[in-house]
Write a protein that holds these residues in place. Structure first.
Motif, PDB file in Angstrom:
ATOM      1  N   ARG A 193     -13.150  -2.470  -1.577  1.00 36.13           N
ATOM      2  CA  ARG A 193     -13.464  -3.840  -1.163  1.00 36.13           C
ATOM      3  C   ARG A 193     -14.897  -3.911  -0.667  1.00 36.13           C
ATOM      4  N   LYS A 194     -15.269  -2.954   0.197  1.00 30.63           N
ATOM      5  CA  LYS A 194     -16.617  -2.980   0.777  1.00 30.63           C
ATOM      6  C   LYS A 194     -17.677  -2.827  -0.299  1.00 30.63           C
ATOM      7  N   GLU A 195     -17.334  -2.095  -1.368  1.00 29.45           N
ATOM      8  CA  GLU A 195     -18.312  -1.917  -2.444  1.00 29.45           C
ATOM      9  C   GLU A 195     -18.213  -3.038  -3.463  1.00 29.45           C
ATOM     10  N   HIS A 196     -17.459  -4.057  -3.141  1.00 27.78           N
ATOM     11  CA  HIS A 196     -17.306  -5.218  -4.023  1.00 27.78           C
ATOM     12  C   HIS A 196     -16.863  -4.835  -5.422  1.00 27.78           C
ATOM     13  N   ASN A 212      -4.994   3.079   2.180  1.00 31.46           N
ATOM     14  CA  ASN A 212      -5.655   2.013   2.932  1.00 31.46           C
ATOM     15  C   ASN A 212      -7.166   2.210   2.946  1.00 31.46           C
ATOM     16  N   ARG A 213      -7.595   3.422   3.251  1.00 28.92           N
ATOM     17  CA  ARG A 213      -9.046   3.662   3.309  1.00 28.92           C
ATOM     18  C   ARG A 213      -9.679   3.521   1.930  1.00 28.92           C
ATOM     19  N   THR A 247      -8.664   1.518  -0.557  1.00 34.22           N
ATOM     20  CA  THR A 247      -8.791   0.102  -0.917  1.00 34.22           C
ATOM     21  C   THR A 247      -9.923  -0.548  -0.127  1.00 34.22           C
ATOM     22  N   GLN A 248     -10.070  -0.121   1.120  1.00 33.36           N
ATOM     23  CA  GLN A 248     -11.181  -0.674   1.898  1.00 33.36           C
ATOM     24  C   GLN A 248     -12.521  -0.312   1.281  1.00 33.36           C
ATOM     25  N   THR A 249     -12.627   0.934   0.851  1.00 35.57           N
ATOM     26  CA  THR A 249     -13.877   1.342   0.201  1.00 35.57           C
ATOM     27  C   THR A 249     -14.164   0.453  -1.009  1.00 35.57           C
ATOM     28  N   ARG A 280      -5.208  -9.279  -2.521  1.00 37.32           N
ATOM     29  CA  ARG A 280      -4.840 -10.331  -1.571  1.00 37.32           C
ATOM     30  C   ARG A 280      -3.574 -11.000  -2.073  1.00 37.32           C
ATOM     31  N   GLN A 294       0.828  -1.203   0.000  1.00 44.40           N
ATOM     32  CA  GLN A 294       0.000   0.000   0.000  1.00 44.40           C
ATOM     33  C   GLN A 294       0.863   1.254   0.000  1.00 44.40           C
ATOM     34  N   GLU A 342     -10.355  -6.158  -4.823  1.00 45.40           N
ATOM     35  CA  GLU A 342      -9.575  -6.280  -3.593  1.00 45.40           C
ATOM     36  C   GLU A 342      -8.206  -6.855  -3.911  1.00 45.40           C
TER      37      GLU A 342
END
Lengths: 175, 175
Positions: free
Chosen positions: A136-139, A129-130, A132-134, A144, A114, A142
């Motif tokens: 991910r949460k919105e599908h 970080n925030r 990528t989280q967004t 890995r 990151q 992501e």
DNA sequence: CGTCTCCTTGAGTTAACTCAACGTACGTGG
DNA sequence: CCACGTACGTTGAGTTAACTCAAGGAGACG
């Protein structure tokens, strides 16, 4: 103000064509993943170009596409929000990986921490970080294990404002 | 998110080499100042290159310098503060003008409104305004009547973090 | 088990943005 | 000559997105 990554090269790229004609390198290269490096003497390349000028034109074309990718970086890092920048980077990497056949299913290599993503798109690690989280949460997508997984290409490219024209993948565009 | 200027061309530049090998333009051109435009048929250029390959190499070299300027835009708009961005743009324009002999005294053309400067360096007009005022108050540089006046080159380039290597003005760098 | 790298989270700060208003210079048409 | 419109630069106040700093957690590895 900190390191700035200028571009990411993937298999088959010619990352050092610049040195052929310009005396000074204005940037440096580093490997982010396992790499094989081939080097050629400038004199060998130049004599090859003399014998087969069409190869020179192909290399030149490669340079033009590199420049197009740089332009895209400028717009990406210019006016857009953090989420859009990261999403756009993901779109570009995925598309370029697809062009060279490095995609399997909906995932492709992304050997960046990151911190390094931040150095590409000009954001701090916390913001990356925030973002990528967004995503991910919105599908949308992501990351890995150093691989990018695209969950919903349409939503991702909308977030990104991604317009892949600049990659000129249509090789028949050659004239 | 708004218009983004990608690069500024000055006298003698070849702004459209891309169209020679790539089928689609991924950006557009517009004139900011009085311009004379010369256009050539691709077929004419290609046959010229066939007859005189060294011209092709020179064009190619031009493309490489363009790419270097794009890279510089990326770092300029990446991590730096508003004042540094504007100062850096001023340094680049002044140096490029000098290379082509468009400098008189310590001033050179700069046919950009503050709005347009913002679209180059990725800042809002208000921020650009405050940055130019800072540079003026510190006697680094000022813009009057579409011309850039450099008041103190050393201070300006310090503010800018300007490293002109990338412009490759030393033509003897050619190999 | 310790160490290292990386990801994650929270709280406070700040640089840049947005929006709105005003001043000035310049050109145009009445 | 004046009235008006337009483009551009300037300024202020409030908002927000991103930054900084600091801490904690997960996993890999020796």
């Amino acid at each position: 103000g900190g390191r700035q990554y200028l571009s990411l090269h993937i298999a088959g790229d010619l990352p050092d064509l610049q040195s052929l004609f310009l005396g000074v390198m204005d940037h440096s290269l580093c490997a982010l993943d396992k790499s094989q490096i081939a080097s050629f003497r400038h004199s060998d390349i130049l004599s090859l170009l003399k014998r087969a000028p069409s190869i020179g034109l192909a290399f030149w074309r490669h340079t033009l596409i590199d420049a197009a990718i740089f332009r895209q970086s400028i717009t990406r890092n210019g006016t857009r929000s953090a989420v859009a920048r990261v999403a756009n980077l993901f779109c570009e990497q995925f598309t370029r990986a697809r062009i060279v056949g490095a995609v399997s299913g909906w995932s492709c290599p992304l050997p960046l921490s990151q911190t390094q993503i931040g150095q590409v798109v000009g954001l701090s690690i916390a913001t990356v970080n925030r973002a990528t989280q967004t995503l991910r949460k919105e599908h949308c997508a992501e990351v890995r294990g150093r691989r990018l997984h695209v969950l919903n290409w349409r939503r991702l490219s909308e977030q990104a404002g991604f317009e892949p024209v600049y990659l000129h993948e249509d090789l028949s565009g050659r004239k």
